[in-house]
Write a protein that holds these residues in place. Structure first.
Motif, PDB file in Angstrom:
ATOM      1  N   TYR A 196      42.736  40.680  42.083  1.00 52.40           N
ATOM      2  CA  TYR A 196      43.688  41.454  41.286  1.00 52.40           C
ATOM      3  C   TYR A 196      44.524  40.511  40.423  1.00 52.40           C
ATOM      4  O   TYR A 196      44.709  40.738  39.225  1.00 52.40           O
ATOM      5  CB  TYR A 196      44.570  42.309  42.200  1.00 52.40           C
ATOM      6  CG  TYR A 196      45.489  43.221  41.420  1.00 52.40           C
ATOM      7  CD1 TYR A 196      45.069  44.498  41.069  1.00 52.40           C
ATOM      8  CD2 TYR A 196      46.749  42.807  41.028  1.00 52.40           C
ATOM      9  CE1 TYR A 196      45.899  45.343  40.346  1.00 52.40           C
ATOM     10  CE2 TYR A 196      47.584  43.643  40.302  1.00 52.40           C
ATOM     11  CZ  TYR A 196      47.153  44.905  39.957  1.00 52.40           C
ATOM     12  OH  TYR A 196      47.969  45.727  39.228  1.00 52.40           O
ATOM     13  N   ILE A 247      42.319  49.087  39.726  1.00 52.28           N
ATOM     14  CA  ILE A 247      41.710  48.527  38.522  1.00 52.28           C
ATOM     15  C   ILE A 247      40.826  49.612  37.916  1.00 52.28           C
ATOM     16  O   ILE A 247      40.532  50.616  38.558  1.00 52.28           O
ATOM     17  CB  ILE A 247      40.890  47.242  38.807  1.00 52.28           C
ATOM     18  CG1 ILE A 247      39.662  47.544  39.651  1.00 52.28           C
ATOM     19  CG2 ILE A 247      41.776  46.167  39.452  1.00 52.28           C
ATOM     20  CD1 ILE A 247      38.695  46.365  39.772  1.00 52.28           C
ATOM     21  N   VAL A 250      43.196  45.577  35.068  1.00 48.18           N
ATOM     22  CA  VAL A 250      44.113  46.220  36.008  1.00 48.18           C
ATOM     23  C   VAL A 250      44.510  47.570  35.423  1.00 48.18           C
ATOM     24  O   VAL A 250      44.515  47.757  34.209  1.00 48.18           O
ATOM     25  CB  VAL A 250      45.357  45.345  36.309  1.00 48.18           C
ATOM     26  CG1 VAL A 250      44.963  44.049  36.999  1.00 48.18           C
ATOM     27  CG2 VAL A 250      46.172  45.086  35.067  1.00 48.18           C
TER      28      VAL A 250
END
Length: 195
Positions: free
Chosen positions: A27, A65, A82
């Motif tokens: 992430y 995401i 994201v």
């Protein structure tokens, strides 16, 4: 598409999905890259592409995401980004049961450990950064006497200040001002303690 501004994790399944250490790293790497493929991210985190693809799908399953616009002509490549600019987890959403509190604490510890790793990496490579970057970098500890309300207000004001500087940097970069611009991590904690 998710709210691009902010996403607050409030359910246990999403928190568990995000709490995987590799998913947290992916992430963060995706946030910094803005958009990337599993192959590109696998290089960043030094893992197999198939494993990275699996974890990206899990993050996508929970809306953390999403697919991004393709950046190449290769139709086989799947690009990711994201789903929001800010991802937050609040203690108040995970107080209802021991499992909720324990999961929140475990995820917070993993996040803290990864932030520490990032700062240790900077310290190990500090001499490679030029004098301007070494001079601008900081590490501070403030010990204040506040009420819970004052701490909450301070946190919100700091969040707004950081958002302001991030917006300035993004606008300058979009205008082509990329010289001397680097990724910068700001780790801020505010918590009570007994001396």
């Amino acid at each position: 598409m998710a709210d691009r501004e902010s996403r607050r994790i409030t359910d246990l399944d999403t928190l568990k999905a995000f709490g995987n250490p590799l998913r947290m790293k992916l992430y963060r790497a995706l946030f910094v890259a803005r958009s990337a493929t599993a192959s590109q991210l696998a290089e960043k985190v030094d893992e197999a592409v198939s494993l990275v693809s699996y974890h990206l799908r899990k993050l996508a399953d929970h809306g953390l995401i999403e697919e991004a616009e393709r950046q190449s002509e290769d139709g086989r490549e799947r690009w990711w980004q994201v789903a929001s600019q800010v991802l937050s987890v609040r203690d108040e959403d995970f107080r209802g049961a021991p499992e909720l509190a324990a999961t929140h604490a475990a995820v917070s510890r993993v996040s803290f450990e990864q932030r520490g790793e990032l700062y240790r990496s900077y310290l190990d490579a500090q001499s490679a950064w030029g004098p301007a970057w070494r001079g601008a970098s900081f590490s501070s500890e403030y010990l204040a006497r506040l009420t819970a309300e004052e701490l909450d207000r301070l946190g919100r004001e700091m969040h707004e200040l950081i958002k302001k500087y991030d917006a300035i940097g993004c606008a300058a970069e979009e205008a082509g001002d990329t010289a001397g611009r680097e990724n910068v991590a700001l780790h801020v904690y505010g918590f009570p303690f007994h001396a």
